[in-house]
Design a protein around this motif. Structure first.
Motif, PDB file in Angstrom:
ATOM      1  N   LEU A  27       3.245   7.630 -10.694  1.00 26.07           N
ATOM      2  CA  LEU A  27       3.278   7.540  -9.425  1.00 26.07           C
ATOM      3  C   LEU A  27       2.870   8.534  -8.459  1.00 26.07           C
ATOM      4  O   LEU A  27       1.793   8.485  -7.530  1.00 26.07           O
ATOM      5  N   ARG A  28       3.128   9.751  -8.819  1.00 23.26           N
ATOM      6  CA  ARG A  28       2.680  11.049  -8.262  1.00 23.26           C
ATOM      7  C   ARG A  28       0.948  11.231  -8.435  1.00 23.26           C
ATOM      8  O   ARG A  28       0.357  11.323  -7.472  1.00 23.26           O
ATOM      9  N   GLU A  29       0.439  10.703  -9.488  1.00 17.08           N
ATOM     10  CA  GLU A  29      -1.061  10.838  -9.691  1.00 17.08           C
ATOM     11  C   GLU A  29      -1.727   9.797  -8.876  1.00 17.08           C
ATOM     12  O   GLU A  29      -2.481   9.811  -8.307  1.00 17.08           O
ATOM     13  N   PHE A  30      -1.002   8.503  -8.775  1.00 16.67           N
ATOM     14  CA  PHE A  30      -1.325   7.574  -8.270  1.00 16.67           C
ATOM     15  C   PHE A  30      -1.617   7.805  -6.637  1.00 16.67           C
ATOM     16  O   PHE A  30      -2.751   7.648  -5.832  1.00 16.67           O
ATOM     17  N   ILE A  31      -0.523   8.034  -5.984  1.00 15.11           N
ATOM     18  CA  ILE A  31      -0.630   8.460  -4.527  1.00 15.11           C
ATOM     19  C   ILE A  31      -0.904   9.893  -4.062  1.00 15.11           C
ATOM     20  O   ILE A  31      -0.967   9.900  -2.726  1.00 15.11           O
ATOM     21  N   GLY A  32      -0.960  10.636  -4.947  1.00 14.97           N
ATOM     22  CA  GLY A  32      -1.454  11.986  -4.551  1.00 14.97           C
ATOM     23  C   GLY A  32       0.154  12.836  -4.147  1.00 14.97           C
ATOM     24  O   GLY A  32       1.097  12.228  -3.793  1.00 14.97           O
ATOM     25  N   GLU A  34       1.005  15.025  -1.715  1.00 16.67           N
ATOM     26  CA  GLU A  34       1.284  15.005  -0.438  1.00 16.67           C
ATOM     27  C   GLU A  34       2.043  13.861   0.145  1.00 16.67           C
ATOM     28  O   GLU A  34       3.154  13.688   0.510  1.00 16.67           O
ATOM     29  N   ALA A  35       1.301  12.793  -0.368  1.00 17.68           N
ATOM     30  CA  ALA A  35       1.898  11.331   0.038  1.00 17.68           C
ATOM     31  C   ALA A  35       3.244  11.286  -0.622  1.00 17.68           C
ATOM     32  O   ALA A  35       4.153  10.717  -0.329  1.00 17.68           O
ATOM     33  N   TYR A  36       3.074  11.683  -1.924  1.00 15.29           N
ATOM     34  CA  TYR A  36       4.380  11.381  -2.635  1.00 15.29           C
ATOM     35  C   TYR A  36       5.560  12.176  -2.053  1.00 15.29           C
ATOM     36  O   TYR A  36       6.593  11.674  -1.680  1.00 15.29           O
ATOM     37  N   LYS A  37       5.334  13.299  -1.455  1.00 11.44           N
ATOM     38  CA  LYS A  37       6.615  14.022  -0.776  1.00 11.44           C
ATOM     39  C   LYS A  37       6.797  13.475   0.356  1.00 11.44           C
ATOM     40  O   LYS A  37       8.042  13.284   0.745  1.00 11.44           O
TER      41      LYS A  37
END
Length: 92
Positions: A27-32, A34-37
Motif C-alpha cells: 500500500l505504501r509503495e502504491f500510494i507513496g 506522503e499520501a500514505y501518511k
C-alpha cells in the motif's frame, strides 16, 4: 433519451490483502509515503480493515477490496465483484 458509454481509461489499483506487513508495504509503495501518511489509517483489528480519507469522506476497505487511483490522483474503493465486472488487466 440519450445513451452514454464510459470512456476508456486505464487506472492503477491494488487489491487490499488485509492487515499484514506485506499488505502495508504494498500500500505504501502504491500510494507513496506522503499520501500514505496523510490519507491512510490502519485498523489493526481482526476484521483487517483499512480506513482511507478522501476529499469528501472516509471509506473503509475490507480484505479483498480494490483500492483504485483515479484519473485525478484520488483514491477510492471498489468491491471485488464490481471491480472484476468493470476492469480488465492490461499489464503488470
Amino acid at each position: 433519451m440519450a445513451k452514454y458509454r464510459k470512456k476508456t481509461v486505464e487506472i492503477e489499483a491494488l487489491k487490499w490483502g488485509g492487515v499484514s506487513q506485506d499488505s502495508l508495504d504494498n500500500l505504501r509503495e502504491f500510494i507513496g509515503d506522503e499520501a500514505y501518511k496523510e490519507r491512510c489509517l490502519i485498523y489493526p483489528t481482526s476484521d483487517e480493515r483499512l480506513k482511507i480519507k478522501t476529499p469528501s469522506s472516509e471509506v473503509v476497505a475490507q480484505a479483498g477490496d480494490y483500492i483504485v487511483r483515479g484519473i485525478e490522483d484520488e483514491y477510492y474503493l471498489c468491491r471485488t465483484d464490481i471491480f472484476e465486472k468493470t476492469y480488465e488487466r492490461v499489464c503488470d
